[in-house]
Structure formats: structure tokens, C-alpha cells
Scaffold this motif. Sequence first.
Motif, PDB file in Angstrom:
ATOM      1  N   VAL A 114     -12.533  27.754 -38.118  1.00 44.00           N
ATOM      2  CA  VAL A 114     -11.654  28.627 -38.897  1.00 44.00           C
ATOM      3  C   VAL A 114     -12.375  29.888 -39.345  1.00 44.00           C
ATOM      4  O   VAL A 114     -11.815  30.996 -39.295  1.00 44.00           O
ATOM      5  N   ARG A 115     -13.618  29.753 -39.763  1.00 45.18           N
ATOM      6  CA  ARG A 115     -14.337  30.908 -40.303  1.00 45.18           C
ATOM      7  C   ARG A 115     -14.808  31.871 -39.206  1.00 45.18           C
ATOM      8  O   ARG A 115     -14.813  33.082 -39.415  1.00 45.18           O
ATOM      9  N   ARG A 116     -15.194  31.358 -38.056  1.00 48.64           N
ATOM     10  CA  ARG A 116     -15.664  32.236 -36.978  1.00 48.64           C
ATOM     11  C   ARG A 116     -14.495  32.559 -36.052  1.00 48.64           C
ATOM     12  O   ARG A 116     -14.161  31.801 -35.152  1.00 48.64           O
ATOM     13  N   LYS A 117     -13.909  33.696 -36.248  1.00 45.32           N
ATOM     14  CA  LYS A 117     -12.717  34.082 -35.490  1.00 45.32           C
ATOM     15  C   LYS A 117     -13.142  34.781 -34.190  1.00 45.32           C
ATOM     16  O   LYS A 117     -13.003  35.999 -34.034  1.00 45.32           O
ATOM     17  N   THR A 118     -13.679  34.014 -33.264  1.00 42.61           N
ATOM     18  CA  THR A 118     -14.094  34.539 -31.973  1.00 42.61           C
ATOM     19  C   THR A 118     -13.329  33.832 -30.863  1.00 42.61           C
ATOM     20  O   THR A 118     -12.686  32.794 -31.078  1.00 42.61           O
ATOM     21  N   LYS A 119     -13.409  34.380 -29.669  1.00 41.40           N
ATOM     22  CA  LYS A 119     -12.726  33.769 -28.534  1.00 41.40           C
ATOM     23  C   LYS A 119     -13.320  32.405 -28.209  1.00 41.40           C
ATOM     24  O   LYS A 119     -12.608  31.483 -27.803  1.00 41.40           O
ATOM     25  N   ILE A 180      -8.040  24.371 -44.402  1.00 43.23           N
ATOM     26  CA  ILE A 180      -9.133  25.321 -44.643  1.00 43.23           C
ATOM     27  C   ILE A 180      -8.665  26.764 -44.514  1.00 43.23           C
ATOM     28  O   ILE A 180      -9.214  27.669 -45.148  1.00 43.23           O
ATOM     29  N   LYS A 181      -7.632  26.995 -43.719  1.00 44.45           N
ATOM     30  CA  LYS A 181      -7.107  28.359 -43.583  1.00 44.45           C
ATOM     31  C   LYS A 181      -6.617  28.918 -44.907  1.00 44.45           C
ATOM     32  O   LYS A 181      -6.553  30.141 -45.087  1.00 44.45           O
ATOM     33  N   GLY A 182      -6.264  28.049 -45.839  1.00 42.38           N
ATOM     34  CA  GLY A 182      -5.799  28.509 -47.144  1.00 42.38           C
ATOM     35  C   GLY A 182      -6.905  28.736 -48.158  1.00 42.38           C
ATOM     36  O   GLY A 182      -6.629  29.132 -49.293  1.00 42.38           O
ATOM     37  N   ILE A 183      -8.155  28.498 -47.777  1.00 43.43           N
ATOM     38  CA  ILE A 183      -9.289  28.713 -48.682  1.00 43.43           C
ATOM     39  C   ILE A 183      -9.898  30.084 -48.389  1.00 43.43           C
ATOM     40  O   ILE A 183     -10.274  30.376 -47.255  1.00 43.43           O
TER      41      ILE A 183
END
Length: 295
Positions: A114-119, A180-183
Amino acid sequence: MHLSDDSQKRGGAMRENRKKKIKQAVFETIGVLISFLVLIPFLMVLVNSMKSKRQANLLQLNLKGISLGQIVENYGTVIKEARLVSSFLNSAIVTFCGSALVLTFASMAAFVVVRRKTKAMKAVNNFIVMGLTLPLAMVPVYFLLSKVHMTTGTGAVAGAILVYAASIFPFIFFIYTGFIKGISGEIDEAAIIDGASPLLMYFRIIFPLLKPVTITALMHCVMTIWNDFGISLYLLNSAKRTTAVLTTYLFMGQKASDWQLLFADVVLVSMPIVILYLCMQKYIVAGLSDGAVKG
């Protein structure tokens, strides 16, 4: 005119309230009927577990033939012949270890993805979630475990724990990801600025925030592993390693079955999970709903 308008409004409000009450009554009635459909099999098992063999073979939902002496005899026989104490211990070990593995690594993996928004992380996410649609093929799994000597002795227990963890991992990862997307990511940045290492930041700050979804995930893991029959049948089928669920085999035969003992065994095996679920039900609902909203 004003009195007429007020009376019309009150009449409309009363009709609206009446419609809501009717709808609520209909939904409650449907809910009660569905509950009876679910509860009747459980009542059938419970009632017949307290009867004699002749009465239990009739498979009737009545109290005829129930006595305190028969209850003690049935349940005492099951505990002794099925060696439920050791079987419960085996189930508890496998359930605890498998759940701990899944909760630890699925939550950590979900946090990183979730935190590392990479391909690359998106591909990892898709690969893991794809496991929700793929069935567990026991033949190649057993072949692989046999190659690494994890089908006999204590290795079989470790192998079963790993298989359970792998089979549940995609779903637990999925619900952790949604939560986790909501944190806010600002929490991570503040912790790193204060000098916290990634592991310290995760376990001291992030993981406590995951308590609602962790309880939900824990209940799913416990119920899935404790109630599983297939994996235990393949990997834990020896007398010393048998789990509680497999003890039902002892009271079933090709030509005859001791239904009163089988039902008593089912009641005893199911009791820990039923009690745990009733105690934790509100946390399960809250965790699923929070994960759905935040996801």
C-alpha cells in the motif's frame, strides 16, 4: 388552510412510519426464518448427541430418549476413544502457529504494497490477490513437502502449518490492504523523522492501529484452520498428530455409524469455535465493515 396543511403532513408522516414498520417487520420475519434454517441442523446434532444409539439412529428432532446418564456415557466415550485431549492440543498448536504466521507476514506485506505505489508493488498485489481464485492442489503440495521431508514426524506438523498459512494468506492480505489504505502516510513520515527504524515504526505505531481488522483476520484464521478437514487428512492423519476434526472418522463406518457418538464428537469439536465466535462477533463485523469502507 394552515390546519389542513399540518394535518396532511402529519398524515403523510404517519403513513411513512407505518410503511417503515411494515418493511422492518417483513425483514425481521425473513431473518428469523433464515436463522431457523441455520439453527435446525445444529439442534439436530445437539439433541441426538444426548440419546441412545437406537434413538439417535432415527435422526429425529425430539427430546425422547434423553437422560443425564446417556449424556455422560456418550460424551465420556467420545473423549476417551477419540483421545480428544491430545487431538485438541494438536489442533491448538497448528491453529496458533498458522494464524501467527499469516497475521504477521500478511499485515507487513499489505503495508509495504500500500505504501509503495510502484508498478512492481501493483504486480505483487495482483499476484497475491489472484490466490483468492486458485484452488489448493494437494497432490503437488504433498509431493513438494515429501521432497523436503515435511510429511512425517514433526516435519508434518510444520508442513501443515505452512500450507495453512499459504492458503489463507491471500484473503488476509486483501482485508489488511483495504484497511491500511485508510491510515494516513503522514504517520509513517513523522515516525521516521523521529528516528524510528522501519520495523520499529511498523510494530510500535502502525500495527496497533490495525487492531479491528487484526481481530477479524484472527477469527477467520482460527475458524478456517480449526475446522479444516482436507489438509489435516493428507498431512496429519497419524494417531499421534491427528487433529480434532479428524476424530469424526472414528465413529463412521461403511455399513454402520454410531450417530450418537458422532454427534457428541461434532458438538465437542465445534464448541471452542462457537464460543470464540459468539464472544468476538461484534469485532468481526466492525473489522470487515471498516475494511470495506476504507478500501
